[in-house]
Design an enzyme around this catalytic site. Structure first.
Site, mmCIF file in Angstrom:
data_model
loop_
_atom_site.group_PDB
_atom_site.id
_atom_site.type_symbol
_atom_site.label_atom_id
_atom_site.label_comp_id
_atom_site.label_asym_id
_atom_site.label_seq_id
_atom_site.Cartn_x
_atom_site.Cartn_y
_atom_site.Cartn_z
ATOM 1 N N GLY A 57 0.813 -1.217 0.000
ATOM 2 C CA GLY A 57 0.000 0.000 0.000
ATOM 3 C C GLY A 57 0.843 1.263 0.000
ATOM 4 C CB CYS A 60 -1.095 6.162 -0.587
ATOM 5 S SG CYS A 60 -2.820 6.591 -0.696
ATOM 6 C CE LYS A 69 -6.451 13.257 3.361
ATOM 7 N NZ LYS A 69 -5.066 13.319 2.904
ATOM 8 C CB ALA A 135 14.429 -4.306 -5.288
ATOM 9 N N GLY A 203 6.193 24.777 6.659
ATOM 10 C CA GLY A 203 5.616 24.450 5.354
ATOM 11 C C GLY A 203 4.100 24.460 5.416
ATOM 12 C CE1 TYR A 206 -2.933 18.439 -2.269
ATOM 13 C CE2 TYR A 206 -0.990 19.632 -2.972
ATOM 14 C CZ TYR A 206 -2.205 19.043 -3.263
ATOM 15 O OH TYR A 206 -2.681 19.059 -4.546
ATOM 16 C CD GLU A 226 4.460 28.433 2.541
ATOM 17 O OE1 GLU A 226 4.163 27.272 2.818
ATOM 18 O OE2 GLU A 226 5.253 28.741 1.608
ATOM 19 C CG HIS A 460 -33.364 20.088 -3.706
ATOM 20 N ND1 HIS A 460 -32.541 21.183 -3.527
ATOM 21 C CD2 HIS A 460 -34.378 20.207 -2.800
ATOM 22 C CE1 HIS A 460 -33.031 21.942 -2.560
ATOM 23 N NE2 HIS A 460 -34.145 21.367 -2.102
HETATM 24 P P1 FAD Z 1 4.640 5.087 -2.526
HETATM 25 O O1 FAD Z 1 3.248 5.045 -2.035
HETATM 26 O O2 FAD Z 1 5.612 5.959 -1.835
HETATM 27 O O3 FAD Z 1 5.164 3.578 -2.496
HETATM 28 C C1 FAD Z 1 6.468 3.268 -2.820
HETATM 29 C C2 FAD Z 1 6.796 1.935 -2.195
HETATM 30 O O4 FAD Z 1 8.067 1.531 -2.682
HETATM 31 C C3 FAD Z 1 6.923 1.962 -0.669
HETATM 32 O O5 FAD Z 1 6.082 1.005 -0.096
HETATM 33 C C4 FAD Z 1 8.398 1.662 -0.400
HETATM 34 O O6 FAD Z 1 8.591 0.864 0.765
HETATM 35 C C5 FAD Z 1 8.767 0.882 -1.649
HETATM 36 N N1 FAD Z 1 10.194 0.947 -1.975
HETATM 37 C C6 FAD Z 1 10.988 2.033 -2.096
HETATM 38 N N2 FAD Z 1 12.238 1.678 -2.432
HETATM 39 C C7 FAD Z 1 12.238 0.324 -2.519
HETATM 40 C C8 FAD Z 1 13.229 -0.648 -2.809
HETATM 41 N N3 FAD Z 1 14.480 -0.305 -3.100
HETATM 42 N N4 FAD Z 1 12.875 -1.949 -2.788
HETATM 43 C C9 FAD Z 1 11.619 -2.327 -2.497
HETATM 44 N N5 FAD Z 1 10.634 -1.462 -2.215
HETATM 45 C C10 FAD Z 1 10.942 -0.153 -2.225
HETATM 46 N N6 FAD Z 1 -2.112 11.572 -2.249
HETATM 47 C C11 FAD Z 1 -3.394 11.673 -2.633
HETATM 48 O O7 FAD Z 1 -3.696 11.469 -3.805
HETATM 49 N N7 FAD Z 1 -4.391 11.975 -1.734
HETATM 50 C C12 FAD Z 1 -4.122 12.209 -0.432
HETATM 51 O O8 FAD Z 1 -5.028 12.484 0.356
HETATM 52 C C13 FAD Z 1 -2.771 12.124 -0.004
HETATM 53 N N8 FAD Z 1 -2.460 12.335 1.290
HETATM 54 C C14 FAD Z 1 -1.162 12.210 1.686
HETATM 55 C C15 FAD Z 1 -0.868 12.439 3.022
HETATM 56 C C16 FAD Z 1 0.426 12.335 3.468
HETATM 57 C C17 FAD Z 1 0.747 12.573 4.926
HETATM 58 C C18 FAD Z 1 1.457 11.958 2.552
HETATM 59 C C19 FAD Z 1 2.865 11.801 3.032
HETATM 60 C C20 FAD Z 1 1.178 11.724 1.221
HETATM 61 C C21 FAD Z 1 -0.143 11.857 0.772
HETATM 62 N N9 FAD Z 1 -0.487 11.662 -0.557
HETATM 63 C C22 FAD Z 1 -1.783 11.794 -0.955
HETATM 64 C C23 FAD Z 1 0.533 11.302 -1.578
HETATM 65 C C24 FAD Z 1 0.512 9.790 -1.845
HETATM 66 O O9 FAD Z 1 0.784 9.109 -0.658
HETATM 67 C C25 FAD Z 1 1.545 9.433 -2.909
HETATM 68 O O10 FAD Z 1 1.321 10.214 -4.064
HETATM 69 C C26 FAD Z 1 1.441 7.964 -3.291
HETATM 70 O O11 FAD Z 1 1.642 7.138 -2.172
HETATM 71 C C27 FAD Z 1 2.470 7.623 -4.376
HETATM 72 O O12 FAD Z 1 2.398 6.269 -4.686
HETATM 73 P P2 FAD Z 1 3.672 5.481 -5.249
HETATM 74 O O13 FAD Z 1 3.204 4.094 -5.532
HETATM 75 O O14 FAD Z 1 4.303 6.250 -6.314
HETATM 76 O O15 FAD Z 1 4.729 5.482 -4.053
HETATM 77 P P1 NAD Z 2 3.810 20.944 -0.449
HETATM 78 O O1 NAD Z 2 4.626 21.140 -1.652
HETATM 79 O O2 NAD Z 2 2.340 20.799 -0.575
HETATM 80 O O3 NAD Z 2 4.042 22.165 0.549
HETATM 81 C C1 NAD Z 2 5.312 22.547 0.990
HETATM 82 C C2 NAD Z 2 5.217 23.986 1.471
HETATM 83 O O4 NAD Z 2 6.406 24.271 2.195
HETATM 84 C C3 NAD Z 2 5.122 24.993 0.344
HETATM 85 O O5 NAD Z 2 4.042 25.862 0.579
HETATM 86 C C4 NAD Z 2 6.474 25.709 0.386
HETATM 87 O O6 NAD Z 2 6.391 27.068 -0.001
HETATM 88 C C5 NAD Z 2 6.838 25.576 1.850
HETATM 89 N N1 NAD Z 2 8.282 25.632 2.143
HETATM 90 C C6 NAD Z 2 9.280 25.024 1.465
HETATM 91 N N2 NAD Z 2 10.463 25.244 2.086
HETATM 92 C C7 NAD Z 2 10.199 25.991 3.191
HETATM 93 C C8 NAD Z 2 10.987 26.521 4.254
HETATM 94 N N3 NAD Z 2 12.306 26.316 4.290
HETATM 95 N N4 NAD Z 2 10.385 27.230 5.237
HETATM 96 C C9 NAD Z 2 9.033 27.428 5.203
HETATM 97 N N5 NAD Z 2 8.237 26.952 4.211
HETATM 98 C C10 NAD Z 2 8.806 26.235 3.237
HETATM 99 O O7 NAD Z 2 4.473 19.691 0.317
HETATM 100 P P2 NAD Z 2 3.940 18.754 1.490
HETATM 101 O O8 NAD Z 2 2.856 19.421 2.261
HETATM 102 O O9 NAD Z 2 5.158 18.284 2.198
HETATM 103 O O10 NAD Z 2 3.300 17.539 0.703
HETATM 104 C C11 NAD Z 2 4.113 16.769 -0.192
HETATM 105 C C12 NAD Z 2 3.282 16.193 -1.306
HETATM 106 O O11 NAD Z 2 2.463 15.147 -0.803
HETATM 107 C C13 NAD Z 2 2.305 17.171 -1.941
HETATM 108 O O12 NAD Z 2 2.912 17.958 -2.953
HETATM 109 C C14 NAD Z 2 1.284 16.257 -2.516
HETATM 110 O O13 NAD Z 2 1.733 15.834 -3.782
HETATM 111 C C15 NAD Z 2 1.266 15.091 -1.550
HETATM 112 N N6 NAD Z 2 0.091 15.191 -0.634
HETATM 113 C C16 NAD Z 2 -1.151 15.219 -1.179
HETATM 114 C C17 NAD Z 2 -2.245 15.324 -0.351
HETATM 115 C C18 NAD Z 2 -3.613 15.348 -0.944
HETATM 116 O O14 NAD Z 2 -3.743 14.974 -2.101
HETATM 117 N N7 NAD Z 2 -4.648 15.747 -0.214
HETATM 118 C C19 NAD Z 2 -2.094 15.423 1.028
HETATM 119 C C20 NAD Z 2 -0.816 15.414 1.539
HETATM 120 C C21 NAD Z 2 0.278 15.291 0.688
#
Ligand code: FAD
Ligand code: NAD
Length: 494
Positions: A57, A60, A69, A135, A203, A206, A226, A460
């Site tokens: 998973g 995410c 969430k 890997a 920061g 998001y 920020e 509605h």
């Molecule tokens: P990942 O989910 O990062 O999965 C990569 C996997 O690769 C991991 O399990 C890792 O262990 C594995 N891996 C890495 N290197 C190796 C290796 N060498 N060998 C074997 N396995 C390896 N996105 C949304 O769309 N909606 C959201 O609400 C949202 N909320 C978020 C909230 C937070 C706090 C964070 C941090 C991110 C959020 N995101 C959200 C972003 C979302 O999690 C990522 O965009 C998504 O997980 C990307 O999927 P991926 O498969 O590319 O990588």
């Molecule tokens: P982000 O890019 O959303 O925000 C980072 C913020 O930090 C920016 O506003 C930037 O101006 C600020 N910043 C950068 N350097 C700084 C500094 N030195 N001092 C103060 N502010 C600084 O990044 P994030 O919140 O870490 O999230 C990472 C990614 O994860 C997102 O871009 C998004 O792709 C994904 N994500 C998505 C969701 C969602 O879909 N709801 C939720 C969480 C995360």
């Protein structure tokens, strides 16, 4: 080869503990990109192996979308009860609530575990194998996997016709604020078992705002630092203003145009316009973005094209190297789970020889703040740069369902070409608007015109009625607000 160092491959094969396997598709990473690619490979009859040393998973499911969430929902419920214990306009009275965050985290972990198992059984159901390990690429067709978990101890050399890199991303750390038990990334913040008294967040993007809102509702004194002059600087101020207002109502301190500089026992040191000060912080959460996971993957000698730290791929997910593919966060922005999943489907289909390409007209983005923000397709300014547009904006204050949910803030905004009314962008901010992203995305993907949206009967009372009304507004004849002239803008009018 005499006189040369043995290659990693030679060393691995010479090692008696190494087992060898071969497959058609080797997927490195079991996140939304990798596991979906694994499912689709299985459905298409392609023998595939997914390798990951973490529970299935990815970010995410384990430490990102789903856990955040869950915590946001718990914080919302808590805040609702706090409000009922004070003055609730609904006539509900209750005693002031308390929260045992350790139990909240247990509940959240239960959801994650159920979903981990679900992903495992989906992969097993289509015959895709999962190998638990880390890997490293030895060459473009071979990976050396250090086995862990139940497979622990040994190594497996897997060769494949196709390798899909789906290793995701990791939080960016600031050099002067290394992660430890006081300076947290989102992963540790989502595992806290006590609500910190004071929390400084570096920061205001998001993660900073989603988690900042949740911790403020749970009772932390939250300060968001920020660097830019607005929080969520990637969205326009009209969209972010209702969020900013709510953050201030929740007593969050917002420090824009400010940079973190270090940490002392008292708190986070920051600099604003050259002036230094300290912000009290029991914990510091650093959310300044994420970077693709390419380090330590053995890519150095492979000659893959990498730009800004991300693997460059074409619209099928194919890299610059034959039969090496990459999907999800490792390919850069936008780092969103639904984009990774779609890329996962496409890459499997492309490997199977199908003519699939990633040609989405829009990738929805949602910020799960209070209220939520949804953005699909083009912003009015970008659309206006390409030609004359019409914009319809319907305020949620005029939407009955929104009022019954105790909110009156926000709007739905639709952007269409002036000549043929093709809808090119839809944005919304408001309570519950995240669920409208589906309708917005479908409208743009299906090439809807304003008349299609306005002509669709919207049930509605729903928040979705505001979508139809925004289209009616753009057409100049809304039903539930005074009839305005639609804003018409010419190319370059800003
Ligand atoms: P990942 O989910 O990062 O999965 C990569 C996997 O690769 C991991 O399990 C890792 O262990 C594995 N891996 C890495 N290197 C190796 C290796 N060498 N060998 C074997 N396995 C390896 N996105 C949304 O769309 N909606 C959201 O609400 C949202 N909320 C978020 C909230 C937070 C706090 C964070 C941090 C991110 C959020 N995101 C959200 C972003 C979302 O999690 C990522 O965009 C998504 O997980 C990307 O999927 P991926 O498969 O590319 O990588
Ligand atoms: P982000 O890019 O959303 O925000 C980072 C913020 O930090 C920016 O506003 C930037 O101006 C600020 N910043 C950068 N350097 C700084 C500094 N030195 N001092 C103060 N502010 C600084 O990044 P994030 O919140 O870490 O999230 C990472 C990614 O994860 C997102 O871009 C998004 O792709 C994904 N994500 C998505 C969701 C969602 O879909 N709801 C939720 C969480 C995360």
């Amino acid at each position: 080869m005499s006189g040369q160092e043995p290659s990693a491959l030679d060393r691995a094969v010479a090692d008696a503990k190494v087992e060898r396997r071969s497959t058609t598709v080797l997927i490195i990473g079991g996140g939304p990109g990798g596991y979906v690619a694994g499912i689709r490979c299985g459905q298409l009859g392609l023998p595939a192996i997914v390798v990951d040393d973490q529970p299935l998973g990815g970010t995410c499911l384990n430490v990102g979308c789903i856990p955040s969430k869950a915590v946001i929902h718990a914080a919302d419920e808590f805040a609702r009860m706090v409000s009922a214990a004070g003055h609730s306009p609904l006539g509900i009275t209750t005693a002031p609530p308390t929260i045992d965050l350790a139990r909240t985290v247990e509940w959240k972990d239960g959801i994650v575990t159920r979903l981990n198992r679900g992903v495992g059984s989906l992969l097993a159901g289509v015959g895709t194998e999962v190998v638990v390990g880390r890997a490293t690429m030895v060459d473009g067709k071979t990976c050396d996997v250090a086995l862990s978990g139940g497979d622990g101890g040994g190594r497996l050399l897997i060769s494949a016709e196709h390798v899909v890199i789906a290793t995701g991303s990791a939080p960016v750390a600031l050099p002067f604020l290394p992660f430890d038990d006081r300076v947290l990334s989102s992963t540790e913040a989502l595992a806290l078992t006590e609500v910190p008294r004071s929390l400084a967040i570096v920061g205001g993007g998001y993660i900073g705002l989603e988690l900042g809102t949740a911790f403020a509702k749970l009772g932390s004194h939250v300060t968001v630092v920020e660097a830019e002059d607005r929080v969520l600087p990637q969205y326009d101020a009209e969209l972010t203003n209702p969020v900013l207002k709510r953050l201030l109502d929740l007593d969050l301190s917002i420090r824009t145009g400010t940079r973190a500089t270090g940490l002392t026992s008292r708190g986070l040191t920051v600099s604003e316009g050259g002036a230094e000060e300290t912000i009290e912080a029991d914990k510091v959460l650093v959310t300044v973005g994420r970077r693709p996971n390419i380090a330590g993957l053995g890519l150095d000698g492979l000659g893959l094209t990498i730009e800004d730290g991300a693997i460059v791929v074409d619209d099928r997910g194919h890299s610059s190297m034959r039969n090496v593919w990459a999907i999800g966060d490792v390919t850069g922005e936008p780092m969103l789970a639904h984009r990774a999943m779609k890329q996962g489907e496409i890459v499997a289909e492309a490997i199977a020889g199908e003519p699939s390409v990633f040609d989405a007209r829009a990738i929805p983005a949602i910020v799960f703040t209070d209220p939520e923000i949804v953005v699909v397709g083009e912003h009015p300014d970008a659309a206006a740069a390409a030609g004359e547009i019409v914009v319809g904006r319907f305020p949620l204050a005029a939407n009955g369902r929104t009022m019954t949910l105790e909110s009156e803030t926000g709007f739905v905004r639709v952007v269409a070409r002036a000549d043929d009314h093709l809808v090119v962008g839809i944005q919304a901010v408001g309570v519950g608007v995240a669920e409208l992203s589906t309708a917005f995305g479908l409208a743009i993907e299906m090439g809807a015109r304003l008349e299609d949206i306005a002509g669709t009967i919207h049930a509605h009372p729903t928040i979705g009625e505001a979508f139809a009304e925004s289209a009616l507004t753009a057409l100049g004849h809304p039903l539930h607000i005074a009839t305005p002239k639609p804003a018409s803008r010419r190319s370059g009018s800003g």
